[in-house]
Scaffold this motif. Structure first.
Motif, PDB file in Angstrom:
ATOM      1  N   GLU A 480       0.814  -1.208   0.000  1.00  0.00           N
ATOM      2  CA  GLU A 480       0.000   0.000   0.000  1.00  0.00           C
ATOM      3  C   GLU A 480       0.849   1.260   0.000  1.00  0.00           C
ATOM      4  OE1 GLU A 480      -0.074  -2.318   2.258  1.00  0.00           O
ATOM      5  OE2 GLU A 480      -2.057  -3.278   2.292  1.00  0.00           O
ATOM      6  N   VAL A 508       1.124  -0.196 -11.515  1.00  0.00           N
ATOM      7  CA  VAL A 508       0.387   0.240 -10.316  1.00  0.00           C
ATOM      8  C   VAL A 508       0.835   1.653  -9.966  1.00  0.00           C
ATOM      9  CG1 VAL A 508      -0.118  -0.235  -7.898  1.00  0.00           C
ATOM     10  CG2 VAL A 508       0.222  -2.133  -9.492  1.00  0.00           C
ATOM     11  N   TYR A 510       1.226   5.080  -7.709  1.00  0.00           N
ATOM     12  CA  TYR A 510       1.377   5.541  -6.327  1.00  0.00           C
ATOM     13  C   TYR A 510       1.458   7.065  -6.335  1.00  0.00           C
ATOM     14  CZ  TYR A 510       2.589   0.746  -4.916  1.00  0.00           C
ATOM     15  OH  TYR A 510       2.566  -0.601  -4.661  1.00  0.00           O
ATOM     16  N   ARG A 525      -0.482   3.887  -2.573  1.00  0.00           N
ATOM     17  CA  ARG A 525      -1.087   3.313  -3.769  1.00  0.00           C
ATOM     18  C   ARG A 525      -2.472   3.886  -4.012  1.00  0.00           C
ATOM     19  NH1 ARG A 525      -1.754  -2.727  -3.020  1.00  0.00           N
ATOM     20  NH2 ARG A 525      -3.778  -2.104  -2.205  1.00  0.00           N
TER      21      ARG A 525
END
Length: 527
Positions: A480, A508, A510, A525
């Motif tokens: 996370e 992903v 962030y 995230r």
């Protein structure tokens, strides 16, 4: 070590001997002495114990390796068996402490225990070579030694190793003084344990053997003792060399790994060319650290005592050599060969010998002076021995200025950079306590190790770029939070895209969070 010294005949000398100083009263109880000196050593170490943090001496790495060992206890036989460049005995000691104490405290408790206990062999050694008053002076100097206060309250191996080295010296002095092999066997046992902690202890095996060879005019007895002592020192080194030969194909594999690291370190520190300035700095490193950390008054008296004792007290030459020869060897490597980077913590064994000669040096220098002059020198030296470490500790405490950072390795207080601890505290509160995971970049100065350690996260919940399991853990844990360093390797990863305050890792995204200071950047995230 606490047995009373036998009478030793010394040649006449113009240097005042401690034995010639009038004693106002017979020696007090040895048990009382040791009890009081242990308390005196404990108090300042307890004061800094609760504010110090693991930073230098690979303290956090040692603790993490000890955690691994505790999860699967076994006999460590080689570099790749769980100790790497460190001594296996320290893994065992810290591992046992981890079964009782928290990971941030366990290694520090081990250092505190052995750091305080070190005054016992130091007192015994000095008392035997000189007298009980010199032993008290040496123990008091040692108790106020600022650099050792840090070693005694952080999870490096310096304080533990020094205890066994001082114990080896004390037993060795007893064996030479009383012409008995039993204390020499005990000295060899202590030296085996020291060798199982730090590699610099290995050089004392041939050095102390040579001391025994020159300890008597009876060459048959001298050779017999030297050979017997040398053989008694070999069990751990030989077993460790065999283990590394079997696992890595080289009995000296750990030593060569450490030397390669230092060779690369020199190349990055000294620069190209003749490196005259760097060489000059290393030339005066050992005496400079002695005068700075033991403080000028104590350092000068101790060094002067060593110089005068070499001529006036031949029975102490082996101990002077034990301090001077290793210092000269490492200095030669740093200045001439350019393959070694000296650090303050590398000097601990040699500098610990200096307090033994402080009282002798004082009387050699001030014995013919007036009582007022003697009191003035003693008073100023004692005041500096207390005030300077206190001032240095306060000056470097939680201050990240350039000078403070340079002085912190030899300061009584050891604290991590404030930005690093701010990130670690955030990760502990927002990730560790909520059962989350972290993606962690590398840092050239190894501050990523500090973030990981103080975050409170277990290994399996930190995907570290430094490890070859980074991608595997990244997929398993789906972190996370991500921490990036300005000079880290993450931004160069082909799977990373950095656009403004957004970092995309393997598809992903962030987003960077506010409240943190460069070179650290913290990302969360996207939902």
């Amino acid at each position: 070590m606490a047995t009373a010294p036998t009478s030793v005949s010394h040649p006449p000398s113009s240097v005042p001997s401690l034995a010639a100083v009038p004693s106002p009263a017979p020696e007090p109880s040895t048990r009382l002495h040791i009890g009081v000196l242990l308390a005196v050593a404990l108090v300042p170490r307890l004061l800094v114990f609760f504010v110090n943090e693991n930073l230098y001496g690979d303290a956090v790495v040692r603790t993490e390796l000890a955690e691994r060992w505790l999860r699967a206890p076994h006999l460590i036989t080689a570099y790749g068996d769980g100790a790497y460049q460190f001594g296996p005995l320290h893994m065992y000691l810290v591992g046992i402490a981890l079964s009782v104490f928290d990971r941030e405290v366990a290694g520090r408790v081990v250092s505190l225990l052995f750091g305080v206990l070190s005054v016992v062999p130091l007192f015994a050694l000095t008392r035997r070579l000189f007298d009980w008053r010199a032993g008290v002076v040496a123990a008091l100097v040692f108790s106020a030694w600022g650099m050792h206060l840090q070693f005694s309250t952080t999870a490096g191996s310096e304080a533990v190793s020094l205890f066994f080295m001082l114990a080896a010296f004390a037993f060795y002095a007893e064996g030479v003084d009383e012409n008995r092999f039993a204390p020499l066997f005990q000295a060899a046992l202590m030296l085996n344990l020291a060798c199982a902690l730090r590699y610099d202890a290995w050089m004392y095996i041939p050095l102390l053997c040579l001391g025994l060879f020159f300890s008597s005019q009876d060459k048959v007895a001298a050779v017999t003792r030297a050979v017997g002592f040398g053989l008694a020192c070999l069990p751990f080194p030989l077993l460790w060399m065999q283990g590394n030969e079997l696992m890595h194909g080289d009995p000296f594999y750990p030593v060569k790994a450490v030397e390669d690291f230092h060779r690369d370190w020199v190349a990055s520190s000294a620069g190209s060319g003749a490196a005259i300035g760097w060489r000059a700095q290393q030339l005066f490193f050992w005496p400079g650290v002695a005068l700075f950390t033991l403080t000028p008054g104590v350092g000068l008296l101790g060094l002067w005592g060593m110089v005068k004792a070499w001529k006036a007290r031949p029975d102490t030459r082996w101990l002077v050599a034990a301090a001077v020869v290793p210092a000269a060897y490492f200095t030669f490597r740093a200045v001439v060969l350019l393959n070694f980077v000296p650090l303050g913590r590398f000097t601990v064994t040699q500098l610990a010998v200096v307090p033994v000669f402080v009282a002798f040096g004082f009387w050699a220098l001030m014995g013919s002076r007036s009582e007022g002059a003697r009191k003035a020198v003693a008073g100023v030296s004692a005041l500096l021995a207390v005030v300077l470490p206190v001032a240095l500790g306060l000056y470097t405490f939680r201050d990240d200025g350039r000078l403070q950072t340079s002085l912190r390795p030899v300061s009584p207080t050891s604290t991590n950079p404030v930005p690093v601890m701010r990130v670690a505290d955030f990760v502990k509160a927002e990730v560790a306590e909520k059962g989350g995971a972290l993606a962690l970049d590398t840092d050239p100065s190894y501050m990523d190790l500090q973030v990981a350690f103080f975050s409170g996260l277990p290994e399996e919940r930190i995907a570290r770029v430094r490890w070859d399991t980074f991608r595997k853990l990244l997929g398993e844990t789906r972190p996370e939070v991500l921490v990036r360093f300005d000079q880290g390797a993450l931004a160069k990863d082909p799977g990373v895209t950095l656009e403004g305050r957004t970092l995309t890792l393997d598809g992903v995204a962030y987003e960077e969070l506010d409240g943190f200071t460069a070179p650290l950047h913290v990302y969360r995230r996207r939902p």
